[in-house]
Enzyme design. Structure first.
Site, PDB file in Angstrom:
ATOM      1  N   GLU A 113       0.858  -1.204   0.000  1.00  0.00           N
ATOM      2  CA  GLU A 113       0.000   0.000   0.000  1.00  0.00           C
ATOM      3  C   GLU A 113       0.879   1.232   0.000  1.00  0.00           C
ATOM      4  O   GLU A 113       2.013   1.185   0.458  1.00  0.00           O
ATOM      5  CB  GLU A 113      -0.821   0.043   1.299  1.00  0.00           C
ATOM      6  CG  GLU A 113      -1.867  -1.002   1.382  1.00  0.00           C
ATOM      7  CD  GLU A 113      -2.419  -1.099   2.806  1.00  0.00           C
ATOM      8  OE1 GLU A 113      -2.187  -0.196   3.621  1.00  0.00           O
ATOM      9  OE2 GLU A 113      -3.078  -2.104   3.066  1.00  0.00           O
ATOM     10  N   LYS A 115       2.226   4.566   1.488  1.00  0.00           N
ATOM     11  CA  LYS A 115       2.331   5.080   2.858  1.00  0.00           C
ATOM     12  C   LYS A 115       2.012   6.576   2.818  1.00  0.00           C
ATOM     13  O   LYS A 115       2.828   7.393   2.390  1.00  0.00           O
ATOM     14  CB  LYS A 115       3.734   4.833   3.410  1.00  0.00           C
ATOM     15  CG  LYS A 115       3.866   5.237   4.855  1.00  0.00           C
ATOM     16  CD  LYS A 115       5.186   4.734   5.432  1.00  0.00           C
ATOM     17  CE  LYS A 115       5.300   5.055   6.905  1.00  0.00           C
ATOM     18  NZ  LYS A 115       5.246   6.486   7.213  1.00  0.00           N
ATOM     19  N   ASP A 117       1.442  10.294   3.775  1.00  0.00           N
ATOM     20  CA  ASP A 117       2.175  11.135   4.710  1.00  0.00           C
ATOM     21  C   ASP A 117       1.236  12.134   5.370  1.00  0.00           C
ATOM     22  O   ASP A 117       1.009  13.235   4.869  1.00  0.00           O
ATOM     23  CB  ASP A 117       3.302  11.865   3.966  1.00  0.00           C
ATOM     24  CG  ASP A 117       4.332  12.405   4.938  1.00  0.00           C
ATOM     25  OD1 ASP A 117       4.266  12.051   6.128  1.00  0.00           O
ATOM     26  OD2 ASP A 117       5.207  13.160   4.500  1.00  0.00           O
ATOM     27  N   TYR A 222      -6.782   2.292   6.413  1.00  0.00           N
ATOM     28  CA  TYR A 222      -5.931   1.178   5.998  1.00  0.00           C
ATOM     29  C   TYR A 222      -5.949  -0.013   6.948  1.00  0.00           C
ATOM     30  O   TYR A 222      -5.176  -0.938   6.770  1.00  0.00           O
ATOM     31  CB  TYR A 222      -4.498   1.657   5.771  1.00  0.00           C
ATOM     32  CG  TYR A 222      -3.884   2.390   6.942  1.00  0.00           C
ATOM     33  CD1 TYR A 222      -3.679   1.749   8.165  1.00  0.00           C
ATOM     34  CD2 TYR A 222      -3.503   3.713   6.831  1.00  0.00           C
ATOM     35  CE1 TYR A 222      -3.133   2.414   9.236  1.00  0.00           C
ATOM     36  CE2 TYR A 222      -2.946   4.387   7.902  1.00  0.00           C
ATOM     37  CZ  TYR A 222      -2.769   3.726   9.113  1.00  0.00           C
ATOM     38  OH  TYR A 222      -2.232   4.395  10.171  1.00  0.00           O
ATOM     39  N   LYS A 310      10.784   3.358   3.240  1.00  0.00           N
ATOM     40  CA  LYS A 310      10.796   4.832   3.184  1.00  0.00           C
ATOM     41  C   LYS A 310      11.567   5.302   1.960  1.00  0.00           C
ATOM     42  O   LYS A 310      12.724   4.909   1.772  1.00  0.00           O
ATOM     43  CB  LYS A 310      11.492   5.389   4.435  1.00  0.00           C
ATOM     44  CG  LYS A 310      10.721   5.195   5.723  1.00  0.00           C
ATOM     45  CD  LYS A 310       9.712   6.309   5.891  1.00  0.00           C
ATOM     46  CE  LYS A 310       9.069   6.333   7.267  1.00  0.00           C
ATOM     47  NZ  LYS A 310       9.917   6.722   8.349  1.00  0.00           N
ATOM     48  N   CYS A 404      10.628  49.495  -0.915  1.00  0.00           N
ATOM     49  CA  CYS A 404       9.981  48.550  -1.826  1.00  0.00           C
ATOM     50  C   CYS A 404      10.745  48.469  -3.155  1.00  0.00           C
ATOM     51  O   CYS A 404      11.019  49.508  -3.773  1.00  0.00           O
ATOM     52  CB  CYS A 404       8.546  48.994  -2.089  1.00  0.00           C
ATOM     53  SG  CYS A 404       7.719  47.963  -3.302  1.00  0.00           S
ATOM     54  N   CYS A 407       8.136  50.117  -5.857  1.00  0.00           N
ATOM     55  CA  CYS A 407       7.662  51.512  -5.853  1.00  0.00           C
ATOM     56  C   CYS A 407       8.511  52.420  -4.971  1.00  0.00           C
ATOM     57  O   CYS A 407       8.237  53.612  -4.844  1.00  0.00           O
ATOM     58  CB  CYS A 407       6.210  51.574  -5.381  1.00  0.00           C
ATOM     59  SG  CYS A 407       6.035  51.243  -3.629  1.00  0.00           S
ATOM     60  N   CYS A 422       5.190  46.389   2.033  1.00  0.00           N
ATOM     61  CA  CYS A 422       5.070  47.686   1.395  1.00  0.00           C
ATOM     62  C   CYS A 422       3.635  48.123   1.650  1.00  0.00           C
ATOM     63  O   CYS A 422       2.695  47.386   1.345  1.00  0.00           O
ATOM     64  CB  CYS A 422       5.322  47.538  -0.107  1.00  0.00           C
ATOM     65  SG  CYS A 422       4.806  48.998  -1.020  1.00  0.00           S
ATOM     66  N   CYS A 427       1.206  50.920  -4.959  1.00  0.00           N
ATOM     67  CA  CYS A 427       2.383  50.168  -5.417  1.00  0.00           C
ATOM     68  C   CYS A 427       1.995  49.318  -6.628  1.00  0.00           C
ATOM     69  O   CYS A 427       1.084  48.486  -6.549  1.00  0.00           O
ATOM     70  CB  CYS A 427       2.887  49.275  -4.289  1.00  0.00           C
ATOM     71  SG  CYS A 427       4.155  48.127  -4.831  1.00  0.00           S
TER      72      CYS A 427
HETATM   73  S1  IVH Z   1      -0.247   0.296   8.701  1.00  0.00           S
HETATM   74  C1  IVH Z   1       0.647  -1.409  13.122  1.00  0.00           C
HETATM   75  N1  IVH Z   1      -0.661   1.414   6.388  1.00  0.00           N
HETATM   76  O1  IVH Z   1       2.656   5.187   8.803  1.00  0.00           O
HETATM   77  C2  IVH Z   1       0.855  -0.165  12.322  1.00  0.00           C
HETATM   78  N2  IVH Z   1       0.334   2.710   8.110  1.00  0.00           N
HETATM   79  O2  IVH Z   1       4.477   3.837  11.526  1.00  0.00           O
HETATM   80  C3  IVH Z   1      -0.132  -0.137  11.221  1.00  0.00           C
HETATM   81  N3  IVH Z   1       0.744   5.044   7.464  1.00  0.00           N
HETATM   82  O3  IVH Z   1       1.871   6.807  11.387  1.00  0.00           O
HETATM   83  C4  IVH Z   1       0.186   0.918  10.249  1.00  0.00           C
HETATM   84  N4  IVH Z   1      -0.032   4.893   5.411  1.00  0.00           N
HETATM   85  O4  IVH Z   1      -0.348   6.116  10.254  1.00  0.00           O
HETATM   86  C5  IVH Z   1      -0.188   1.577   7.632  1.00  0.00           C
HETATM   87  N5  IVH Z   1      -1.138   2.288   4.305  1.00  0.00           N
HETATM   88  C6  IVH Z   1      -0.664   2.451   5.536  1.00  0.00           C
HETATM   89  C7  IVH Z   1      -0.155   3.671   5.985  1.00  0.00           C
HETATM   90  C8  IVH Z   1       0.342   3.766   7.289  1.00  0.00           C
HETATM   91  C9  IVH Z   1       0.503   5.693   6.325  1.00  0.00           C
HETATM   92  C10 IVH Z   1       1.363   5.630   8.664  1.00  0.00           C
HETATM   93  C11 IVH Z   1       0.729   5.268   9.959  1.00  0.00           C
HETATM   94  C12 IVH Z   1       1.825   5.470  10.977  1.00  0.00           C
HETATM   95  C13 IVH Z   1       3.041   5.182  10.168  1.00  0.00           C
HETATM   96  C14 IVH Z   1       3.580   3.809  10.482  1.00  0.00           C
END
Ligand code: IVH
Length: 668
Positions: A113, A115, A117, A222, A310, A404, A407, A422, A427
């Site tokens: 999946e 991740k 942010d 998720y 990551k 400025c 102007c 300004c 201006c």
């Molecule tokens: S699973 C048991 N799936 O990433 C932990 N986490 O340390 C289950 N995050 O802040 C997490 N997308 O909120 C999972 N598709 C995803 C995610 C996800 C973002 C975040 C989660 C946490 C950090 C994991």
């Protein structure tokens, strides 16, 4: 209408609004115009105002953001919110795969999946109703942010089945909303958010849910943390089930039979991620079977059945050639680093905002420095730091100007701001930026009149103020760069069409300080046309729920200027519409309540209702609740220990009620 009829209508409105909401936010395929949604929502809020006992926790009206909270309650997570172990390269992923094989053998598959942010959230549903939402906190105890989460359109307030469960997911701010928010912040001279994650977290930690409601947050779920029955046997089935319940899950998930296909998935998203409308910082890899997940178990901090890959935050070194100064619409001066062009995270970067003077000082940035550059949240280029050890002695300190750059009038720094401004209203840079704002999408939305065309027209003195846009002639446009017969025709029709915009578009476009798109809509709804708004007093303005003193002052000051009156007159002459065309607020005077049309001040401690509830109910009956007592106040409601406001009301001979009397009137 009797109570039963109202109950039936409320239930119809709930299901219509829930359906439209689901189509819009979860499926991304709306089936009705926004105005229809607004109309039904208004009807619901009105009925709930008259019959507060019919207002339920899962009412779609809860999404607009209720009263301000005093603080966040602590929430103990029934199942801890763990974090994930990290992988930074293919070898780390292969090591993870080997550990899993040692425990469950070779017969298993992964789900990969994105991740997201953002900020981890946990949502609890009781019999299908959203009852509590919390942040992760330290994993065991988080904070109750239910009111803020209810404002996120993609979080269902009622599920399609009456199940009780707890789901986990990521709340986030889409890239576009993040950019728009920072633009507004810059215009106000406020500090920008560093990345969408901070912006999402900052928005959800606001005590006033109206702020969260204005921030366009979104969510992807998720995982399922606790469920009352065994419905699913694998993670992927679980996600599919969440879909059928009405939750928003991320569709980019893929089942992978082995670690090689996981590595392919990770690599391909490393390339594709700049194209996503939201930020991801990696890929989460999970063992699919729940039985196998149980066998693998968890360590104190994280599950053994999942890992987070990551993406490396790409950073590059380049030379800072110069610092350019830009004057914004509100006069804020923004320094921008001009860089030797360099490729970062998929695009070539040659400029990076330095935000303000303080930042240049803090990072000790000098002209000619070798600097490390990255894209904050992978969107906005940012100078991370200076490589001091590479200095040759040729680098030059940068001094912000005192005047400025456009102007030449003297710049000022207001006490509570980080920005230099300004303040010359004439201006040219501010005027040009104001024109660009006027035609922009959120304002008058004149397609074909972009930044470049406006700058040319302005430089040629073909337009000086916004009214001139409506006087443009075909002949004047012919000489402009890249303006063929066809584009001229299109542009003129777009200008013509914009005359018909509803009032809020024009109001926002005029760029009145502190009046954003949302406030412009509120003002337009309340006052319905420009003439009425132009004579509104600070009292009348602050009586509106969403309008604070700062904005009210700014509106009154704006309309008191002679040049503004002249501009509005010119706009009228060229037939620009000044009426509100959206769904109407119910005429306040039409309500037969005692409160209708009156200005009421609440003071002291109320016992039976809290201040916000009382305010909402009075407003629902057409009253205006104001913050201070003046000659215009019609009624003061004094609770326990009322102080100076009560005294002032007595001095002015204003009618005074106690709480019981108010409740009697509210429940009539
Ligand atoms: S699973 C048991 N799936 O990433 C932990 N986490 O340390 C289950 N995050 O802040 C997490 N997308 O909120 C999972 N598709 C995803 C995610 C996800 C973002 C975040 C989660 C946490 C950090 C994991």
């Amino acid at each position: 209408m009797d109570l039963q009829t109202q109950k039936n209508r409320i239930s119809e409105l709930h299901s219509l609004l829930n359906q439209y909401n689901y189509e819009y936010y979860v499926l991304d395929t709306p089936t009705v115009p926004d105005a229809e949604y607004d109309r039904l929502m208004k009807e619901l809020i009105d009925i709930e105002g008259q019959f507060p006992e019919l207002k339920t926790a899962d009412s779609p009206s809860q999404r607009v953001g209720g009263g301000v909270l005093e603080g966040f309650e602590k929430v103990e997570h029934r199942t801890p919110m763990l974090s994930l172990g990290n992988a930074f390269n293919a070898q780390d992923l292969r090591d993870f795969d080997r550990r899993i094989r040692q425990i469950v053998g070779d017969d298993f598959s992964y789900v990969c999946e994105l991740k997201i942010d953002g900020l981890a959230v946990s949502l609890r549903y009781q019999d299908g109703i959203f009852v509590q939402g919390a942040t992760r906190g330290d994993g065991s105890i988080g904070e109750d942010i239910t009111a803020n989460l209810k404002t996120i359109g993609s979080i269902p307030l009622r599920l399609k089945e009456p199940v009780s469960l707890e789901v986990r997911g990521e709340a986030f701010m889409p890239k576009r909303s993040f950019e728009a928010l920072n633009k507004v912040k810059a215009e106000k001279g406020e500090e920008a958010f560093a990345n969408p994650r901070n912006a999402a977290a900052g928005s959800l930690r606001q005590l006033d849910p109206k702020i969260a409601a204005s921030r366009n947050l979104d969510v992807f779920l998720y995982g399922i943390a606790g469920v009352e029955r065994d419905t699913v046997t694998s993670h992927s089935e679980g996600l599919n089930w969440l879909d059928t319940l009405g939750f928003k899950t991320n569709k980019e998930r893929t089942k992978c039979p082995n670690i090689d296909s996981v590595i392919d998935f990770v690599e391909s998203w490393g390339e594709k991620r700049p194209n996503l409308p939201y930020e991801i910082d990696g890929i989460v890899i999970k063992v699919d079977s729940l039985t196998q997940q149980d066998r693998l178990g968890t360590t104190a901090k994280s599950p053994r059945w999942a890992i987070a890959y990551k993406f490396p935050a790409e950073e590059v070194v380049t030379t800072l050639k110069d610092i350019e100064l830009n004057v914004g619409r509100t006069g804020v001066i923004t320094p921008t680093a001009i860089l030797e062009p360099v490729k970062v995270a998929g695009t070539t970067v040659s400029r990076a905002s330095l935000h303000n003077e303080d930042l240049i000082r803090e990072k000790d940035i000098r002209l000619g420095d070798q600097v490390v550059v990255k894209k904050a949240g992978d969107i906005i280029p940012e100078v991370v730091n200076v490589l001091v050890e590479r200095r040759t002695g040729e680098e030059q300190e940068f001094k912000m100007p005192t005047h400025c750059p456009e102007c030449e009038s003297e710049l000022v720094r207001f006490e509570d701001e980080v920005a230099l401004r300004c303040i010359n209203p004439k201006c040219p840079a501010q005027i040009r930026e104001g024109l660009i704002h006027f035609v922009s999408r959120g304002a008058m939305n004149i397609e074909g009149l972009g930044e470049k065309v406006i700058s040319q027209l302005f430089a040629e003195k073909l337009i000086v103020d916004v009214a001139d846009i409506y006087k443009l002639q075909r002949e004047q446009l012919i000489g402009l760069e890249r303006m063929g017969e066809k584009s001229i025709q299109k542009l003129l029709s777009a200008i013509e069409a914009s005359k018909e915009n509803s009032l809020e578009k024009l109001l926002f476009g005029l760029g009145i300080r502190h009046v954003g798109a949302k406030a412009a809509k509120t003002l337009a709804q309340y006052f319905e046309n420009m003439d009425r708004l132009a004579v509104a007093t600070v009292e009348e303005l602050t009586a509106i729920n969403e309008i604070g003193e700062k904005m009210a002052d700014s509106v009154v000051t704006y309309f008191s200027k002679e040049e503004v009156q002249e501009l509005l007159q010119e706009l009228k002459t060229v037939s620009v519409n000044m009426e509100y065309k959206g769904p109407k607020l119910v005429a306040m005077e039409a309500s037969d309540s005692f409160f209708a049309g009156k200005t009421i001040v609440l003071t002291g401690k109320l016992e039976q209702l809290n201040r916000n509830e009382a305010k909402e109910r009075i407003e629902a009956l057409g009253g205006n609740v104001a913050g201070s007592v003046s000659k215009k106040t019609d009624l003061v409601i004094a609770g326990e220990d009322a102080g100076s406001k009560l005294k002032k009301a007595q001095d002015l001979g204003i009618e005074i009620w106690n709480e019981e009397r108010m409740i009697e009137e509210l429940t009539k």
